[in-house]
Structure formats: structure tokens, C-alpha cells
Design an enzyme around this catalytic site. Structure first.
Site, short mmCIF file in Angstrom:
data_model
loop_
_atom_site.label_atom_id
_atom_site.label_comp_id
_atom_site.label_asym_id
_atom_site.label_seq_id
_atom_site.Cartn_x
_atom_site.Cartn_y
_atom_site.Cartn_z
N PHE A 53 14.76 -45.53 -8.12
CA PHE A 53 13.85 -44.39 -8.05
C PHE A 53 14.28 -43.32 -9.05
O PHE A 53 15.43 -42.93 -9.11
CB PHE A 53 13.84 -43.82 -6.63
CG PHE A 53 12.98 -42.60 -6.47
CD1 PHE A 53 11.60 -42.68 -6.59
CD2 PHE A 53 13.56 -41.36 -6.23
CE1 PHE A 53 10.81 -41.54 -6.46
CE2 PHE A 53 12.77 -40.23 -6.08
CZ PHE A 53 11.39 -40.32 -6.20
N GLN A 54 13.33 -42.87 -9.85
CA GLN A 54 13.53 -41.84 -10.87
C GLN A 54 14.62 -42.22 -11.88
O GLN A 54 15.37 -41.39 -12.35
CB GLN A 54 13.82 -40.47 -10.24
CG GLN A 54 12.59 -39.89 -9.54
CD GLN A 54 12.73 -38.43 -9.18
OE1 GLN A 54 13.84 -37.93 -8.95
NE2 GLN A 54 11.61 -37.72 -9.11
N LYS A 88 24.65 -39.35 -10.91
CA LYS A 88 24.82 -38.52 -9.72
C LYS A 88 26.18 -38.75 -9.07
O LYS A 88 26.84 -37.78 -8.63
CB LYS A 88 23.70 -38.81 -8.73
CG LYS A 88 23.73 -37.90 -7.50
CD LYS A 88 22.51 -38.10 -6.62
CE LYS A 88 22.51 -37.11 -5.45
NZ LYS A 88 21.29 -37.26 -4.61
N GLU A 141 9.90 -28.86 -17.27
CA GLU A 141 11.07 -29.16 -18.11
C GLU A 141 10.81 -28.93 -19.59
O GLU A 141 11.72 -28.56 -20.33
CB GLU A 141 11.54 -30.60 -17.88
CG GLU A 141 12.16 -30.84 -16.52
CD GLU A 141 11.15 -31.22 -15.44
OE1 GLU A 141 11.56 -31.49 -14.30
OE2 GLU A 141 9.93 -31.25 -15.76
N MET A 143 -7.51 -25.68 -35.89
CA MET A 143 -7.16 -26.42 -37.10
C MET A 143 -7.87 -27.77 -37.14
O MET A 143 -8.30 -28.23 -38.21
CB MET A 143 -5.64 -26.62 -37.19
CG MET A 143 -5.18 -27.21 -38.51
SD MET A 143 -5.56 -26.16 -39.95
CE MET A 143 -4.14 -25.07 -39.95
#
Length: 627
Positions: free
Chosen positions: A158-159, A208, A96, A524
Site C-alpha cells: 500500500f502506497q 518507515k 505536495e 500562450m
């Protein structure tokens, strides 16, 4: 190696219906070049019974979206069914974070709104870094996330993650959609907010069950954004005062930030600079807004800016800041920055004006309108005989840039110089290409040793400094500009964070080119350890030199790309030429360079720009009446 034949080459990027809303502010649309699809399309559609997911996809089509970057998952899965039949191209990324940076790169290269999609929970939280990145660099992006069903919100389902709350400080605005009926309006408002005024990321979180619900889709919706009307045209009195100061100043500087690019104001900037003869400095985010080769360009100011640019800012009696925000990497120690300068600060975001440095003349407005009106006001001043001879000022600045030009020393141990690689890359590839940089030494060298002559040819993570930005952002830029050569200049550390998106590029037919500046270290950080930590190199060696883990050539081939390697100066030109000959698959070039090269000039963090070092142990020598 076997070169893949991507399925998606059969259906190249398809344009959907898009047109500007004539009821929208015409000036606002004109202020963006190229324009982003920020307002609903005009053509009305007959009411249609669809799911919430169908309404989402139809809204994207109506907004003129041609491509989205994303990964399906449980909560967002309903949206992927109508997307299967859509004119919108979906690019399946491998992470993602890659989707978010690709949307950013697409937006930066095209001027349109970039779109990324993720599912709930970890899918959404993986977008946090690119959302923050887009927020810091004012990039127009809409992130669409699935959420658990409304009845489960707040139950630690969940999630489940409160992505609206998580991203509240790093979005221009965000939405939690409550009903399927409001999806078209929310999407239209999200795009309008992302692409107008000061651009920025907007999050749309959709449960959803809302995606699964039945609804009636109609277009266009009515926007309801009370209080949101960015100020585009500056106040005439402030413009006249700024013009008066510009005519009277003896040591003026035009301090140009990324806002000039966002506004499509680069042509006006050049007219203003040439009309006034004032020196120009361009920030890291503004490279390309004013040609590097122009006689009046002093270079980049700040921590790794040129001696002439920093001297010019410190000694200025007038700083005209256009779409810049006086950030710490430019100003150094703030209370010592430009002590004798009167400040004119123009920005479309009033919150930026006076935030870090007091503005004597604050100007709120879009950079294009500000610059155009400054040109008119300065012309009036000049026709009235007002103006100052800047000859002495230019004599000082020319002397400094002649004595302290950007340069580098060849490594004493005979290893390949990273600065040489990047310089030759810019010279061979040319100024029509888009260069995308990761974060670190290679980013600074790319800003210094490639000449940016045209706008929108330099993309990087400026404000957030996100390692891993380059590969997915280059992917997004190439999708948006398929006929333009796109090179990512990446470090061996940055490259290992997001190189999995090269698999996406190989399968989707996105032939980006990656120059890995492989110094075997987090360069760096190693430079700071050398200078400030007595050469105690704690956890900065990556093993890409000593153990060749990973072997970047083999890794490139495993990801469906062509892998090349270059280890000496004699092979640099022919290696770059070989990479330029390959245009059907991505190319990765492993440039194995020395580990001890440093970025100079340098202003150490927390110190004054007066203390700039031209090289290690070398302070610029100024006249006794100067700094």
C-alpha cells in the site's frame, strides 16, 4: 472579511545551529552567495539514543535548516513526532507539489537549500514535477520522502512507489536509506551535493521501519563522496585565450545565463562588461544578473527576446557564454544560430559545454572565478595595447534598439492591456521587490515590462515551464525573505493549478501578493492557435471571463485572503496601491484583461532567429549587409 490570526506568527522563523565545515573546500563555500548550508556543522554533539526519525530531525537542525514544507502521511509519520519539538519550522502545505515549488522559491530567493517532505506513493510522486523543475533550473533542493518498510519494498505494498527509480533522471543524486545509522551521513551528503557545484535537487527516500529503528545520533558525520569534486577554478590557458579573443573581437556579445546568479558573480559581471564595453544579453533565468537599465544591456535573447539582443547574437563574431546552456528557446534553429561566431563557453558543469553548440574555447569552472580571472586577463591584454574599437558595433545595436524597442498596442476593443498592468506593477512596486511568474504570456510580459535592476528579484520556471509554479514559489520566497515584498504574476490558467496554497499562506502568516492576469484563456496556447492553427481555438477558453467561474475575488476571500478586482486602465494604479497597503494577509488582484493580446517579438518554434517578427506581420528591416 475576517482576517485570520495565524498561530505560527507566535513562533517566527527560527534559526538553528549552522556553520561551515572548515575541512570543506573554502573556495566552494565562497562560490555561493548567499551560502547554502551544504556541509555539516562543526560543533560536535554527544552521542544520543534516538529513533531514526529523531536522527533525521537532528540532522536537519545541525545543517542549519530553518524551515521545511510538507504534508505528513503514513510512511513519513514517524518523522513528524520529533519534528513537533524541533527548532525547524514546518509549513503544512495543501498539496505536495506546493511543497516542492515552495522549497524551490525559498532556495532561489535565499541561496540556501530548500527542503520539502512527503510520504510514500502518491505523496512522493506528487513531488516529481517540482523536482524536475528544480533539476532543469539548477535549484538546490532536498526532497525527503517516506517509503514503505524495507521488507515490503518490491511487493506492491500500500502506497509503495519506487520514487528513487522514478526520479533518477531528474535528480542530481538520490538515496534510498538502508539503516538508521546512516541517516546523518546521507543528509549531510545530500545537502552538500544539492548546494555545491552546479546546484540541483537531491532525493532522500527513507523506509518507515528505518525511521522507527533505534540508533545513536552523533554529529558531524564524515562525507564519503568519491569522485565528487566540482572544478571551481578555470584553466589559465583557456582564460588567456578567451581574453585574447575578447580583445580582438569586433562584434562580441556576453551571453549571460542563470549560472552567474547561482555563483553570486553579478558584481564581477558588471566589472567585466564595463571594462570591455561588450554588449550583454541575459537569458530568462538570468534576469537581474545585469541591470536592465544599464547602457550595455541589450535585453533577453531568444523566442521572445528583443530584436537588438537577437541581432547581436546572430551577427556576433564572438560569443562569451557565462553559465548559459544554449537551449532551444535561445538559439532557435540551432544550425542557423550565430553562424560567424567563435564561442567561448564557461560553465561549472562540463556536460553542458559542447552539448548543443561547439565551444571553440571550453572553460570549466565556477562563474565567479571565471569572471574574476577574465577581468585580470583582459586587463593584461589592454595594458599591452590590445583592444578593438566597438564604436561601429554599438552604432548598429543602438540603431536597432531605437527602431525596435519593446512595446505593445492598446487593445482595439477597449479592454485592459495586460502589458500595461504589468508595466505599472513594476513601476509602482519598484526594483527591491521579488517578482515570481507562472508560465505563459504573463511570464513573458513580466520578463519584458518589469525592470530588473538587482539579482535574485526574478523567479520563474524556465527550463520545465511549469504551470502552477508561481503561487507556491512566491510563498517559499516570502518565507525566506519575510521583509521583502513578493508579487506573483500569474495567469488565470496557472493560478487554478496551485492556488490552494493561499490557504497555507493565510494560516501561516505569509502575506504574498498575487496579480492574476485574467484573459479568460490559456493565453500562450491561444496565441499559437491564432498564428499557426487558423484561429481554431480548441479547448483554450477557461470561462473565467464569460462565466466568471471561478470568481477570483470570492475564491481569494474563501482562502483567507483579500480579493480585489480591476477591469480598466484608470483603476490600475489605485488597485496596486491598495494591494500594497495590505501587509498582514495575502492579497489576490483579479486583473481582467483582453483576450487577444500577444507576446512580441517572437521567433516561431523551429525557425531561425533571423526570422524574428517584431509584431504580427512586421519583420525588422536591417541594412542590406546585415541579416
Amino acid at each position: 472579511m475576517t482576517r485570520p490570526t495565524p498561530e505560527t506568527l507566535a513562533h517566527t522563523a527560527r534559526r538553528a545551529r549552522a556553520a561551515a565545515d572548515p575541512a570543506a573546500d573554502v573556495d566552494q563555500a565562497a562560490a555561493r552567495t548567499p551560502a547554502s548550508p551544504a556541509t555539516p556543522a562543526v560543533r560536535p554533539t554527544a552521542p544520543a539514543q534516538v529513533s531514526g526519525a529523531g536522527s533525521l530531525v537532528r540532522s536537519l537542525e545541525a545543517l542549519g535548516v530553518d524551515v521545511v514544507f510538507g504534508i505528513p502521511g503514513g510512511a513519513i509519520l514517524p518523522a513528524y513526532d520529533p519534528l513537533y519539538d524541533s527548532t525547524v519550522r514546518h509549513i503544512l502545505v495543501r498539496h505536495e507539489q506546493g511543497a516542492g515549488h515552495a522549497a524551490t522559491g525559498y532556495a532561489q530567493a535565499t541561496g540556501k537549500v530548500g527542503v520539502c517532505i512527503a510520504t510514500s506513493g502518491p505523496g512522493a510522486t506528487n513531488l516529481v514535477t517540482p523536482i524536475a523543475d528544480a533539476y532543469m533550473d539548477s535549484v538546490a533542493m532536498v526532497a525527503i520522502t517516506g517509503q514503505v518498510a524495507r521488507a515490503s519494498i518490491g511487493t506492491d505494498a500500500f502506497q509503495e512507489a519506487d520514487i528513487q527509480g522514478i526520479t533518477l533522471p531528474i535528480t542530481k543524486h538520490n538515496f534510498l536509506v538502508q539503516t538508521a545509522e546512516e541517516i546523518p551521513q546521507v543528509l549531510a551528503e545530500a545537502f552538500h551535493l544539492a548546494g555545491t557545484g552546479r546546484p540541483g535537487p537531491v532525493l532522500v527516500d527513507i523506509p518507515k521501519d528505518v525511521l522507527q529503528a533505534s540508533t545513536t545520533f552523533t554529529w558531524p558525520p564524515t562525507l564519503d563522496l568519491p569522485g565528487y569534486r566540482p572544478t571551481l577554478h578555470p584553466h589559465g590557458k583557456q582564460i588567456r585565450e578567451a581574453a585574447r579573443l575578447m580583445a580582438a573581437a569586433r562584434r562580441p556579445v556576453l551571453y549571460v545565463g542563470g549560472g552567474v546568479l547561482k555563483a553570486g558573480a553579478t558584481d564581477g559581471l558588471r566589472r567585466l562588461a564595463e571594462l570591455t564595453g561588450i554588449p550583454v544579453v541575459t537569458t530568462l533565468m538570468a534576469l537581474g544578473a545585469f541591470p536592465d537599465s544599464h547602457r550595455q544591456h541589450l535585453g533577453m535573447p531568444g523566442m521572445h527576446g528583443t530584436v537588438a539582443a537577437n541581432y547581436g547574437m546572430q551577427k556576433a563574431d564572438l560569443i562569451v557564454a557565462l553559465g548559459a546552456r544554449f537551449d532551444d528557446r535561445v538559439t532557435g534553429k540551432l544550425d542557423s544560430f550565430a553562424p560567424d561566431a567563435t564561442v567561448v563557453h564557461a560553465d561549472i558543469d562540463p556536460a553542458e559545454i559542447g552539448k548543443n553548440r561547439h565551444a571553440d574555447v571550453p572553460i570549466v569552472g565556477d562563474a565567479r572565478h571565471v569572471i574574476d580571472e577574465l577581468i585580470a586577463a583582459v586587463t593584461v591584454e589592454r595594458s599591452a595595447g590590445h583592444g578593438t574599437d566597438l564604436g561601429d558595433w554599438w552604432t548598429q545595436l543602438d540603431d536597432l534598439r531605437n527602431r525596435y524597442p519593446l512595446g505593445y498596442e492598446e487593445p482595439a476593443d477597449g479592454t485592459l492591456s495586460p502589458q500595461y498592468v504589468i508595466k505599472r506593477l513594476g513601476e509602482i512596486v519598484g526594483s527591491d521587490a521579488i517578482f515570481v511568474a507562472g508560465v505563459g504570456q504573463h511570464q513573458m510580459w513580466a520578463s519584458q515590462f518589469i525592470s530588473y535592476e538587482k539579482p535574485y528579484t526574478w523567479l520563474n520556471s524556465g527550463g520545465l515551464g511549469t504551470m502552477g509554479y508561481a503561487v507556491p514559489a512566491a510563498m517559499g520566497a516570502k518565507v525566506g525573505k519575510p521583509d521583502t515584498v513578493v508579487w506573483a504574476v500569474d495567469g488565470d490558467g496557472c493560478f487554478q493549478m496551485t492556488n490552494q496554497e493561499l490557504a497555507t499562506c493565510a494560516l501561516e502568516g505569509i502575506p504574498v501578493k498575487i496579480a492574476v492576469i485574467n484573459n479568460g484563456n490559456l493565453g500562450m496556447v491561444r496565441q499559437w492557435q491564432t498564428l499557426f492553427y487558423d484561429e481554431r481555438y480548441s479547448n483554450t477558453e477557461l470561462g473565467t471571463h464569460k462565466h466568471r467561474i471561478p470568481d477570483f475575488v470570492k475564491l481569494a476571500e474563501a482562502l483567507g485572503c483579500v480579493g480585489l478586482r480591476c477591469e480598466n486602465a484608470a483603476d490600475v494604479d489605485k488597485t496596486i496601491a491598495a494591494a500594497m497597503e495590505i501587509n498582514d494577509v495575502p492579497v489576490v488582484v483579479d486583473f481582467v484583461v483582453g483576450k487577444d493580446a500577444m507576446v512580441w517579438p517572437m521567433v516561431a518554434a523551429g525557425t531561425s532567429n533571423d526570422e524574428i517578427m517584431f509584431a504580427r506581420g512586421v519583420r525588422p528591416v536591417f541594412d542590406e549587409d546585415d541579416i
